[in-house]
Structures are given as structure tokens and as C-alpha cells.
Design a protein around this motif. Structure first.
Motif, PDB file in Angstrom:
ATOM      1  N   VAL A 282       8.393   7.672  -0.195  1.00 49.99           N
ATOM      2  CA  VAL A 282       7.077   7.228   0.267  1.00 49.99           C
ATOM      3  C   VAL A 282       7.137   5.830   0.877  1.00 49.99           C
ATOM      4  O   VAL A 282       6.711   5.615   2.023  1.00 49.99           O
ATOM      5  N   TYR A 283       7.660   4.862   0.122  1.00 49.77           N
ATOM      6  CA  TYR A 283       7.687   3.486   0.624  1.00 49.77           C
ATOM      7  C   TYR A 283       8.732   3.325   1.723  1.00 49.77           C
ATOM      8  O   TYR A 283       8.507   2.607   2.707  1.00 49.77           O
TER       9      TYR A 283
ATOM     10  N   ALA B  44       4.323  17.159  -3.287  1.00 50.48           N
ATOM     11  CA  ALA B  44       3.353  17.144  -2.192  1.00 50.48           C
ATOM     12  C   ALA B  44       3.865  16.386  -0.979  1.00 50.48           C
ATOM     13  O   ALA B  44       3.086  15.990  -0.112  1.00 50.48           O
ATOM     14  N   LEU B  45       5.199  16.198  -0.886  1.00 48.22           N
ATOM     15  CA  LEU B  45       5.787  15.427   0.208  1.00 48.22           C
ATOM     16  C   LEU B  45       6.647  16.315   1.106  1.00 48.22           C
ATOM     17  O   LEU B  45       7.427  17.137   0.617  1.00 48.22           O
ATOM     18  N   ALA B  46       6.522  16.112   2.410  1.00 48.63           N
ATOM     19  CA  ALA B  46       7.373  16.794   3.392  1.00 48.63           C
ATOM     20  C   ALA B  46       7.670  15.807   4.507  1.00 48.63           C
ATOM     21  O   ALA B  46       6.762  15.135   5.000  1.00 48.63           O
ATOM     22  N   LEU B  47       8.929  15.706   4.886  1.00 50.03           N
ATOM     23  CA  LEU B  47       9.277  14.779   5.962  1.00 50.03           C
ATOM     24  C   LEU B  47      10.449  15.325   6.757  1.00 50.03           C
ATOM     25  O   LEU B  47      11.233  16.138   6.263  1.00 50.03           O
TER      26      LEU B  47
ATOM     27  N   GLN C  17       0.834  -1.199   0.000  1.00 49.42           N
ATOM     28  CA  GLN C  17       0.000   0.000   0.000  1.00 49.42           C
ATOM     29  C   GLN C  17       0.872   1.253   0.000  1.00 49.42           C
ATOM     30  O   GLN C  17       1.824   1.372   0.765  1.00 49.42           O
ATOM     31  N   LYS C  18       0.519   2.202  -0.838  1.00 50.63           N
ATOM     32  CA  LYS C  18       1.273   3.452  -0.951  1.00 50.63           C
ATOM     33  C   LYS C  18       0.562   4.555  -0.198  1.00 50.63           C
ATOM     34  O   LYS C  18      -0.566   4.926  -0.527  1.00 50.63           O
ATOM     35  N   TYR C  19       1.223   5.092   0.821  1.00 49.70           N
ATOM     36  CA  TYR C  19       0.700   6.221   1.588  1.00 49.70           C
ATOM     37  C   TYR C  19       1.532   7.438   1.214  1.00 49.70           C
ATOM     38  O   TYR C  19       2.533   7.750   1.860  1.00 49.70           O
ATOM     39  N   GLY C  20       1.122   8.126   0.173  1.00 52.08           N
ATOM     40  CA  GLY C  20       1.915   9.247  -0.262  1.00 52.08           C
ATOM     41  C   GLY C  20       1.322   9.925  -1.478  1.00 52.08           C
ATOM     42  O   GLY C  20       0.165   9.694  -1.844  1.00 52.08           O
ATOM     43  N   ALA C  21       2.128  10.760  -2.107  1.00 53.41           N
ATOM     44  CA  ALA C  21       1.693  11.593  -3.217  1.00 53.41           C
ATOM     45  C   ALA C  21       2.906  11.861  -4.107  1.00 53.41           C
ATOM     46  O   ALA C  21       4.017  11.435  -3.789  1.00 53.41           O
ATOM     47  N   PRO C  22       2.719  12.561  -5.231  1.00 49.72           N
ATOM     48  CA  PRO C  22       3.875  12.922  -6.055  1.00 49.72           C
ATOM     49  C   PRO C  22       4.865  13.806  -5.289  1.00 49.72           C
ATOM     50  O   PRO C  22       4.542  14.399  -4.260  1.00 49.72           O
TER      51      PRO C  22
END
Length: 314
Positions: free
Chosen positions: A191-192, A160-163, A152-157
Motif C-alpha cells: 500500500v505505502y 482487497a488489494l490488486a496491482l 496517508q494510507k490509500y489501501g485496504a487489507p
């Protein structure tokens, strides 16, 4: 409440026509980033010269020009210059609304336990739509088992990612032989990797990330570099690599019920996903059914409680 500092990594390869708009959107944020790092990945369309002329003497910009190595390499090059609490990635053909860092910053400030925030995207260019992971802000808690067992992918392009920077370093700490595999779609590593390694994830719709749809970006243009089987195979290998690094194995499916409890208000889709995980256990079938039913009941109870609290008068 601490004030979170932000670094922005903009990666560019042959996007001369778009890169200024992306960088200017990062510079225009109402919550100012501590760093804006622009990585030109060996462009051949004049992007490098443009960036040097326009931003080479701008003290707000750290310009990194390197030989072409692909997106994963560009991520790593940019991350090497990051000295901030949280890193955000921005593709050179996308742009942000001015309130983006302010909105996600409020969440990072308030929730020190949240490691990874992703948001929805607003398409522009060849198409105009909003695409999101859920219909509301959602604390997904931990997603190790769901990602490892189900993929399952919990994320976005990318844009749209911040960590948190420490998590970005963990996810991008990949051997050099992985660079060719992730010349594109390296956001999958973020993401993964973050999921499998144990980051706590939160989905926050902001309507601030604008994803440009045009003929040159593979997702929109329909130019699949590899077919669906190879895409899935490559992603599965990536997940397995992260899993091996922490000793994660198939028996982790028995931890699904505990992982589910880390989600304060799970969506119905997420609840069904964890009920499926419970049924994949090697426990006796009666135990599996019992666990799945408990997950379904717990998810329903959380959603009912949340609905009551939402409707309650202030």
C-alpha cells in the motif's frame, strides 16, 4: 481494449481450518485467474500436508512450501512465480465472492493507466459489517505527496488489494533486513510502497472481499504485537525507505497542487487533505493560503460537475 491476466497469491501460516475455503473461492471465480499460487509459510498445524493432499496434483495450483519467514517473505516467494499482468493477494482466512476478479478485471481492462485497485471488505465471523475507503468508486490519481508528507494510507487489507505485477515487484523489492519487521501487516509494503513510488490508485467497491474476524487474526483479536507508537514508527521508516530510493524529500510538498489535479472527482475529505498540504509548504503564507483556496475551489467545482453529469438524463 486488452484482456488483463490475473495471478492470485494465497499465503497461509497455520490456517488449516480456513485455507481450503480461500483457495476454493479463488478457483470459483467467474473470470478465471491465469495462475493461483499458494504459499505455505512453514505452517506447523498440518496445513502443509492438507495443501499437498488436496491441491498438490491440481494443475490450476502452484504450491510453494517454504520455511517460515513471515508475511513479507511469503509475498516475495509467491511473486517470484507470477507470470500475469496483475497480481491479487488473498489471506488464507479470507474468501472472495465469485465475481471479484470479473469486477476488478473490467476496470483494469478499460484503464491501462490504473496501477493499483483496492476495494471494500465485508466482515464475517465475529462481526458482520462493510468497511470501505469511500462511499463510491474513486479515482485517487497519484498519491505520492499525500502519503509521504501526511502518511496517508490509500489501501485496504491484503485480500482487497490488486496491482500490476511490475508495481508489486517494485514495492516488494526490499532488503532482507526488512523481513523481520514485516512478519505481519506486510500489506503495508504494497500500500505505502505503491503510493510513494508513484502508482496510480483507484478505489472500487465490489462487496466481494470477505474478511474473516476471529481470535487468531491480530487486527480483530485485539492482540497488538506492537503498540501504536511502534506501529507508526515502523510505517514511517518504511515510507522513508521508499522515498530515499527515488530521491523524494520534504520539498515535494510544493507538488501537492499538481498531484491534486490528477484526481478527476476528489472527495471533500481528499480536497481538505490537499488544502492542508498546501499550507505545509515553505512558500510565503500568502501563497500558501492562495494555493489552499484554489484547491478547495477546484475540488468543489469537480464535485458539482460530477453531480450534474450523474443526474443528467441518458
Amino acid at each position: 481494449m486488452s484482456t488483463t491476466t490475473f495471478a492470485v497469491v494465497v499465503t497461509c501460516y497455520n490456517y488449516k481450518d480456513f485455507v481450503e475455503e480461500a483457495i476454493d473461492s479463488a478457483l470459483a471465480q467467474t473470470r478465471v485467474a491465469a495462475q493461483i499460487i499458494v504459499v505455505d509459510d512453514g505452517s506447523t498445524d498440518g496445513s502443509t500436508q492438507l495443501l499437498r493432499e488436496r491441491y498438490g496434483s491440481d494443475p490450476r495450483i502452484t504450491l510453494v512450501c517454504v520455511a517460515n519467514g513471515g508475511q513479507l517473505s511469503a509475498f516475495q516467494q509467491g511473486l517470484a512465480h507470477v507470470d500475469a499482468d496483475v497480481v491479487c493477494f488473498l489471506d488464507a482466512d479470507d474468501r472472495w465472492s465469485p465475481e471479484y476478479l470479473e469486477k476488478i478485471g473490467a476496470l483494469f481492462d478499460e484503464r491501462s493507466d490504473v496501477d493499483f485497485v483496492f476495494t471494500n471488505i465485508c466482515l464475517f465471523g465475529n462481526d458482520t459489517r462493510r468497511l470501505g475507503f469511500a462511499d463510491r468508486a474513486t479515482d485517487f490519481g497519484y498519491t505520492v505527496v499525500s502519503t509521504y508528507i501526511l502518511g496517508q494510507k490509500y489501501g485496504a487489507p491484503t485480500s482487497a488489494l490488486a496491482l500490476r505485477s511490475a508495481w508489486a515487484r517494485r514495492t516488494l523489492d526490499l532488503p532482507r533486513d526488512q523481513l523481520p519487521a514485516w512478519r505481519i501487516c506486510a500489506d503495508n509494503c504494497l500500500v505505502y510502497g505503491a503510493s510513494v513510488l508513484g502508482a496510480r490508485k483507484y478505489y472500487l467497491p465490489t462487496d466481494c472481499v470477505h474478511y474473516r474476524t476471529h481470535g487468531n487474526n491480530g487486527w480483530w483479536g485485539g492482540r497488538r504485537i506492537e503498540n501504536e507508537f511502534l506501529d507508526r514508527f515502523r510505517t514511517r521508516c518504511l515510507i522513508e525507505q521508499y522515498a530515499r530510493s527515488i530521491g523524494l524529500g520534504e520539498l515535494s510538498v510544493d507538488m501537492a497542487k499538481y498531484e491534486f489535479r490528477t484526481k478527476p472527482v476528489p472527495t471533500w475529505r481528499e480536497t481538505k487533505r490537499y488544502a492542508e498540504l498546501a499550507m505545509r509548504s515553505r512558500a510565503p503564507w500568502t501563497t500558501r493560503i492562495e494555493r489552499a483556496l484554489r484547491i478547495l475551489k477546484l475540488g468543489r467545482r469537480h464535485r458539482q460537475q460530477a453531480a450534474v453529469e450523474y443526474k443528467a438524463p441518458p
